[in-house]
Scaffold this motif. Structure first.
Motif: not given
Length: 298
Positions: A188, A253-254, A257-258, A261, A267-270
């Motif tokens: 990550c 971040g967007t 995060r994709e 996931e 789902k990921v809250n980054l």
């Protein structure tokens, strides 16, 4: 009887080592970018079929080190040459360059078993490829010379046949469903760094690191909360990474995060922050804190 072995991917920076490993595995386990020296650590990718297991070790590009992190990267790459069954020496189609010659000297010193992989053949004509093969062939007694395109997959199947035919008989080293030795936290962090490098290719040099501060799954929901920090070397870089109104940091971040996931299957809250650590690549303490510990190379 099964066959198994360790194979390193070695070469100067930006010749496609990580791209080739990802192509072979059919999954992304090493980040890529147009910037040289993107790979900083040894990364193991495990290929397994019914009769064969190959542990590929993607190494940093061997280069002229300008800081302590560069010294670490060169040591990681050089030590791996001595610890594998075969070396895949990746070069670009064309004439040998001085860094290629320096690496070949290391092979001669260690009497390494080397398969020459001429990459990016989709960018050159047949005549130029033949000249390239002749030029490299005169420099070292390679086990085999295989032209490929890591990007398109051209002739990668032939390369795999060459490797499999040379592996010793033996048991598998890892479970058959294992793809990499990298923990999820490390993967990550690398995903964040990759997106930052690609989105700020012209604005920010290579002096970025990423640390994962917290990584935990919620008890009541299928969501993983990840807090991470992007480290840069200069105060002037911080506002560029954040962007106007936080736009660039949000974009990093967007996209990261994709990928996360997809990797984690949930789902990921980054949450991302940015810190400045001047000349961190020349600090023994900081490069160790950021995951580059020389003791791991022993």
């Amino acid at each position: 009887m099964t066959r198994s072995g360790f194979v390193s991917l070695t070469g100067r920076p930006n010749v496609g080592k990580s791209t080739l490993m990802n192509q072979i595995l059919g999954e992304k386990v090493a980040i890529t970018s147009k910037k040289p020296q993107t790979t900083r650590k040894r990364i193991q990718g495990v290929y397994t079929d019914d009769q064969t297991q190959i542990v590929f070790i993607d190494t940093p590009g061997i280069h002229r080190a300008e800081h302590k992190l560069g010294e670490y990267m060169n040591e990681a790459a050089t030590r791996t040459i001595n610890d594998v069954d075969y070396v895949l020496f990746l070069v670009e189609a064309g004439m040998p360059r001085n860094p290629d010659l320096d690496i070949i000297k290391r092979f001669k010193k260690n009497h390494s078993a080397v398969i020459l992989v001429i990459n990016k053949v989709d960018t050159v004509g047949k005549d130029e490829l033949i000249k390239s093969i002749d030029a490299f062939q005169s420099l070292y007694d390679f086990e085999e010379i295989v032209p490929v395109s890591a990007k398109t997959g051209q002739n990668v199947d032939e390369l795999m046949k060459v490797i499999k035919a040379r592996l010793p008989e033996g048991p598998f080293f890892f479970p058959e469903d294992m793809l990499t030795d990298q923990p999820e936290r490390a993967l990550c962090a690398e995903m964040i760094r990759e997106k930052a490098l690609k989105l700020m290719e012209r604005e920010i040099p290579h002096g970025l690191a990423v640390t994962i501060e917290t990584f935990g799954e919620r008890d009541d929901k299928d969501i993983i909360d990840i807090n991470a920090t992007i480290i840069c070397e200069k105060a002037s870089h911080k506002p560029i990474i954040i962007g106007k109104g936080g736009a660039m940091l949000k974009k990093i971040g967007t996209y990261a995060r994709e990928d996360m996931e997809t990797l984690l299957g949930c789902k990921v809250n980054l949450q991302l922050w940015v810190k400045v650590k001047e000349r961190w690549r020349d600090s023994d303490m900081l490069i160790k804190n950021y995951g580059f510990d020389k003791k791991e190379l022993q």
